[in-house]
Enzyme design. Structure first.
Site, mmCIF file in Angstrom:
data_model
loop_
_atom_site.group_PDB
_atom_site.id
_atom_site.type_symbol
_atom_site.label_atom_id
_atom_site.label_comp_id
_atom_site.label_asym_id
_atom_site.label_seq_id
_atom_site.Cartn_x
_atom_site.Cartn_y
_atom_site.Cartn_z
ATOM 1 N N HIS A 9 -3.773 -2.794 3.466
ATOM 2 C CA HIS A 9 -2.792 -2.680 2.382
ATOM 3 C C HIS A 9 -3.533 -2.765 1.042
ATOM 4 C CE1 HIS A 9 1.078 -2.786 0.447
ATOM 5 N NE2 HIS A 9 0.618 -3.762 -0.322
ATOM 6 N N ASN A 63 -10.064 6.119 4.531
ATOM 7 C CA ASN A 63 -10.330 4.888 5.295
ATOM 8 C C ASN A 63 -10.839 5.219 6.692
ATOM 9 O OD1 ASN A 63 -9.625 2.229 3.870
ATOM 10 N ND2 ASN A 63 -7.960 3.601 3.261
HETATM 11 C C1 GRF Z 1 -4.851 3.667 1.191
HETATM 12 O O1 GRF Z 1 -4.660 3.266 -0.138
HETATM 13 C C2 GRF Z 1 -4.352 2.598 2.098
HETATM 14 O O2 GRF Z 1 -4.556 1.315 1.631
HETATM 15 C C3 GRF Z 1 -2.896 2.886 2.126
HETATM 16 O O3 GRF Z 1 -2.809 4.295 2.136
HETATM 17 C C4 GRF Z 1 -3.970 4.845 1.547
HETATM 18 C C5 GRF Z 1 -4.590 5.758 2.565
HETATM 19 O O4 GRF Z 1 -5.629 6.528 2.088
HETATM 20 N N1 GRF Z 1 -2.235 2.164 3.163
HETATM 21 P P1 GRF Z 1 -6.535 7.357 3.109
HETATM 22 O O5 GRF Z 1 -5.638 8.272 3.920
HETATM 23 O O6 GRF Z 1 -7.289 6.382 3.980
HETATM 24 O O7 GRF Z 1 -7.458 8.155 2.230
#
Ligand code: GRF
Length: 214
Positions: free
Chosen positions: A115, A19
């Site tokens: 989320h 993300n």
């Molecule tokens: C994602 O699924 C986000 O929604 C959740 O944790 C995960 C994080 O993944 N809260 P990344 O570290 O961004 O790859």
């Protein structure tokens, strides 16, 4: 925001940072405007997200709860760093620690979280990472998705900013569903929400509902 210069964002991470990567790419490609990623802060020194930040020339730092005597002193240290950076917006991008209450209070409606479900489904205590997708598959839902929301004192309960639905497919495993939700929802709506906030288009009304101005 224009007289003030770009909106300054601190991104809080714990893990892989896909993300975070979606945010960095969106800034580079002009899909997030008027925004500077001031820092990436992790609770975990081994988070690959830190490496992504450094490669991008972004200040990256670990502030680990285990390095502090109490939850309160950890909260104070994290807040001090966020304050020092003149942070306008805190983005939780896979941050697995509950945000200390002094930060939630000082940054009211200035903290957002992604989320990986359509809140209020599969949210709250215990619903993080693959557990969310395991629960969705167990219940047999046909649609899941992701939600960007403001963070308040109650886990996953703050005002909802954006949601994107994603179809569940026959034969999905928690891993395949997680991946589809990231690609089709999380990596799109998190950058989009940051851009809308930087443009001053997002507000919260008296019912605690988010209004997005055209
Ligand atoms: C994602 O699924 C986000 O929604 C959740 O944790 C995960 C994080 O993944 N809260 P990344 O570290 O961004 O790859």
């Amino acid at each position: 925001m224009t007289e003030k210069g770009p909106m300054r964002v601190a991104v809080l991470v714990s893990g892989g940072g896909t993300n975070l990567q979606a945010i960095l790419d969106a800034v580079d490609q002009g899909r997030i405007r008027n925004t500077e990623i001031a820092a990436v802060i992790s609770n975990n020194k081994d988070a690959y997200a830190l490496e992504r930040a450094r490669r991008h020339g972004i200040y990256a730092v670990t502030i680990a709860p285990s390095g502090y005597e109490s939850r309160a002193s950890y909260g104070a240290a994290l807040k001090e760093e966020i304050d020092r950076l003149h942070t306008d917006l805190i983005v939780l991008a896979g941050f697995l620690v509950q945000v200390p209450k002094e930060i939630v209070e000082a940054y009211s409606n200035r903290i957002i979280n992604i989320h990986p479900a359509l809140i209020p489904s599969f949210s709250g205590k215990g619903y993080y990472g693959l557990h969310v997708h395991e629960a969705a598959l167990k219940r047999g839902v046909k649609v899941s998705g992701a939600t960007v929301h403001f963070v308040d004192a109650n886990l996953d309960e703050g005002p909802i900013i954006l949601q994107q639905s994603v179809a569940v497919e026959e034969g999905d495993t928690p891993e395949t569903l997680q991946r589809r939700i990231m690609e089709q929802a999380e990596w799109k709506i998190l950058p989009k929400a940051i851009d809308l906030i930087a443009a001053g288009r997002v507000s919260v009304d008296g019912r605690n509902h988010v209004i997005i101005r055209e």
